[in-house]
Design an enzyme around this catalytic site. Structure first.
Site, PDB file in Angstrom:
ATOM      1  CB  THR A  90     -11.157   9.571   6.336  1.00  0.00           C
ATOM      2  OG1 THR A  90     -10.185  10.675   6.046  1.00  0.00           O
ATOM      3  CG2 THR A  90     -12.339  10.380   6.295  1.00  0.00           C
ATOM      4  CE1 TYR A 124      -4.026   2.297   0.524  1.00  0.00           C
ATOM      5  CE2 TYR A 124      -2.775   3.277   2.519  1.00  0.00           C
ATOM      6  CZ  TYR A 124      -3.742   3.134   1.636  1.00  0.00           C
ATOM      7  OH  TYR A 124      -4.683   4.299   1.620  1.00  0.00           O
TER       8      TYR A 124
HETATM    9  P1  NAD Z   1     -12.440   1.688   0.118  1.00  0.00           P
HETATM   10  O1  NAD Z   1     -11.849   0.482   0.074  1.00  0.00           O
HETATM   11  O2  NAD Z   1     -14.055   1.809   1.070  1.00  0.00           O
HETATM   12  O3  NAD Z   1     -12.612   2.344  -1.273  1.00  0.00           O
HETATM   13  C1  NAD Z   1     -11.863   2.089  -2.459  1.00  0.00           C
HETATM   14  C2  NAD Z   1     -12.554   1.726  -3.715  1.00  0.00           C
HETATM   15  O4  NAD Z   1     -11.914   1.397  -4.760  1.00  0.00           O
HETATM   16  C3  NAD Z   1     -13.463   0.659  -3.254  1.00  0.00           C
HETATM   17  O5  NAD Z   1     -14.999   0.803  -3.765  1.00  0.00           O
HETATM   18  C4  NAD Z   1     -12.997  -0.531  -4.361  1.00  0.00           C
HETATM   19  O6  NAD Z   1     -14.107  -1.381  -4.714  1.00  0.00           O
HETATM   20  C5  NAD Z   1     -12.305   0.130  -5.463  1.00  0.00           C
HETATM   21  N1  NAD Z   1     -11.236  -0.326  -5.817  1.00  0.00           N
HETATM   22  C6  NAD Z   1     -10.319  -1.215  -5.309  1.00  0.00           C
HETATM   23  N2  NAD Z   1      -9.447  -1.638  -6.429  1.00  0.00           N
HETATM   24  C7  NAD Z   1      -9.875  -1.268  -7.444  1.00  0.00           C
HETATM   25  C8  NAD Z   1      -9.517  -1.378  -8.853  1.00  0.00           C
HETATM   26  N3  NAD Z   1      -8.403  -1.944  -9.253  1.00  0.00           N
HETATM   27  N4  NAD Z   1     -10.226  -0.867  -9.805  1.00  0.00           N
HETATM   28  C9  NAD Z   1     -11.348  -0.281  -9.768  1.00  0.00           C
HETATM   29  N5  NAD Z   1     -11.732  -0.020  -8.467  1.00  0.00           N
HETATM   30  C10 NAD Z   1     -11.053  -0.606  -7.531  1.00  0.00           C
HETATM   31  O7  NAD Z   1     -11.801   2.708   0.941  1.00  0.00           O
HETATM   32  P2  NAD Z   1     -11.775   4.385   1.234  1.00  0.00           P
HETATM   33  O8  NAD Z   1     -11.501   4.656   2.477  1.00  0.00           O
HETATM   34  O9  NAD Z   1     -13.184   4.933   0.580  1.00  0.00           O
HETATM   35  O10 NAD Z   1     -10.439   4.868   0.398  1.00  0.00           O
HETATM   36  C11 NAD Z   1     -10.704   5.567  -0.990  1.00  0.00           C
HETATM   37  C12 NAD Z   1      -9.300   6.242  -1.213  1.00  0.00           C
HETATM   38  O11 NAD Z   1      -8.793   7.078  -0.367  1.00  0.00           O
HETATM   39  C13 NAD Z   1      -8.067   5.189  -1.382  1.00  0.00           C
HETATM   40  O12 NAD Z   1      -7.429   5.646  -2.494  1.00  0.00           O
HETATM   41  C14 NAD Z   1      -7.405   5.360  -0.114  1.00  0.00           C
HETATM   42  O13 NAD Z   1      -6.022   4.661  -0.459  1.00  0.00           O
HETATM   43  C15 NAD Z   1      -7.445   6.679   0.175  1.00  0.00           C
HETATM   44  N6  NAD Z   1      -7.276   6.836   1.426  1.00  0.00           N
HETATM   45  C16 NAD Z   1      -8.277   6.848   2.468  1.00  0.00           C
HETATM   46  C17 NAD Z   1      -8.018   6.805   3.636  1.00  0.00           C
HETATM   47  C18 NAD Z   1      -9.045   6.620   4.690  1.00  0.00           C
HETATM   48  O14 NAD Z   1      -8.790   6.883   6.120  1.00  0.00           O
HETATM   49  N7  NAD Z   1     -10.322   6.001   4.572  1.00  0.00           N
HETATM   50  C19 NAD Z   1      -6.858   7.408   4.174  1.00  0.00           C
HETATM   51  C20 NAD Z   1      -5.684   7.832   3.240  1.00  0.00           C
HETATM   52  C21 NAD Z   1      -6.173   7.459   1.966  1.00  0.00           C
END
Ligand code: NAD
Ligand code: UDP
Length: 316
Positions: free
Chosen positions: A174, A144
């Site tokens: 978040t 990651y």
């Molecule tokens: P989440 O897992 O709920 O959402 C990620 C989405 O991406 C999912 O709907 C998943 O099905 C989709 N996905 C994964 N691999 C894929 C692929 N190969 N092709 C198409 N779709 C794909 O996570 P989230 O918390 O909503 O995070 C969203 C983004 O924000 C991510 O990139 C994550 O790294 C980033 N982020 C989130 C946090 C947090 O605390 N939630 C912190 C830092 C960064």
């Protein structure tokens, strides 16, 4: 009205971003492979003629005419991203290449959802954007962390070599409604355990810290970043500087829920960062005075109410 592509749009954050963009009067294409996201998170948007749901994997190229791209596709919970680490790397790296290639071709602005994980187990506290980080490149979190670091490099190099209009935000932990109850992250774990009367699983001694941001604050920061001028590329930290230990988080959740759950300690996973807190001076300055508005207690109350309703309606 802008045409906007949201990759990872059926996830926790992406689904709420799609909703906000539609409410702001834009046309939204939500692209997802449903690995950690679900159709249910966007089903209420399907009647809107300006919303489109596309099943696609970002590791394969995709073509669509849009003005802006938010690149969120990537599992975010350690449990999910460690399930298939090679796929996680491919999603971050090939996903970035494919979406940057698309942005180049259709001249779209593109924003990368990067992460505080690029700082690894930080030796600088709080973390400023000029800190290069302390990541174990061969550890269990590296699929990651290094994937996201490589994506940042791809973004800045597509700007340098191809004049692609890029934006990078580094998102800190978040939470909020629409998290998956079983996705393994600490806030949803503790809330579900408290509501069900199960043991609260603290990893390690619970003195490690995180700074928790409520989802609406992130979405406001994210859209403000997209709307900045072409000279504002980031990376910019988006997070809530309120820093808490996992023991404090557990006690806050037990207090709000009135739960009688016991706290138990399980082994700390390898490379688990000891402390984390964003320095948000740049976001304040460059995003029109943006700062988080929802304190932890208020955000937890809303999130607990959401999970409680799901349990009562027997949806989980
Ligand atoms: P989440 O897992 O709920 O959402 C990620 C989405 O991406 C999912 O709907 C998943 O099905 C989709 N996905 C994964 N691999 C894929 C692929 N190969 N092709 C198409 N779709 C794909 O996570 P989230 O918390 O909503 O995070 C969203 C983004 O924000 C991510 O990139 C994550 O790294 C980033 N982020 C989130 C946090 C947090 O605390 N939630 C912190 C830092 C960064
Ligand atoms: N954690 C915990 N109990 C759990 C889940 C997580 O104590 O049931 C801890 C985990 O070890 C880490 C912190 O909570 O120190 C945040 O974990 P999460 O997976 O939510 O996010 P990340 O480690 O990626 O910041």
């Amino acid at each position: 009205m802008k045409r906007v592509l949201v990759t990872g749009g059926a996830g926790f954050i992406g689904s709420q971003l799609c909703e906000k963009l539609l409410n702001d009067g834009h046309e939204v294409a939500c692209l997802d492979n449903f690995f950690s996201g679900k159709k249910q998170k966007v089903v209420h948007l399907m009647d809107n003629p300006y919303f489109e749901l596309i099943r696609h994997d970002v590791t394969h190229p995709y073509y669509i005419e849009v003005d802006e791209i938010y690149n969120l596709a990537c599992p975010a919970s350690p449990v999910h991203y460690q399930y298939n680490p090679i796929k996680t790397i491919k999603t971050s790296v090939m996903g970035a290449i494919n979406m940057l290639g698309l942005a180049k071709r259709v001249k779209a602005k593109i924003l990368q959802a990067s992460t505080s994980e690029v700082y690894g187990d930080p030796t600088v506290h709080p973390q400023t954007e000029d800190y290069w980080g302390n990541v174990n490149p061969i550890g269990i979190r590296s699929c990651y962390d290094e994937g996201k670091r490589c994506a940042e490099s791809l973004f800045v190099n597509y700007r340098l070599q191809n004049d692609v209009r890029i934006k990078i935000i580094r998102i800190f932990n978040t939470y909020g409604p629409k998290m998956e109850p079983d996705d393994g992250r600490v806030v949803s774990n503790f809330i579900m355990q408290a509501l069900k009367g199960d043991d609260i699983t603290i990893f390690g001694d619970g003195k490690q810290t995180r700074s928790f941001q409520y989802v609406t604050d992130l979405i406001e920061g994210m859209t403000r970043m997209m709307n900045t001028g072409d000279d504002c590329i980031g990376p910019i930290n988006i997070g809530n500087p309120g820093e808490f230990t996992m023991l404090e988080l557990a006690s806050e959740i037990l207090d709000i829920t009135g739960s009688k759950s016991k706290i138990i300690h399980l082994p700390l996973p390898k490379d688990d960062p000891i402390q984390r807190q964003p320095d948000i001076s740049q976001a304040r300055e460059k995003l029109g005075g943006w700062e988080p508005k929802v304190p932890l207690r208020e955000g937890l109350e809303k999130t607990i109410a959401y999970f409680d309703k799901l349990i009562r309606e027997e949806k989980i």
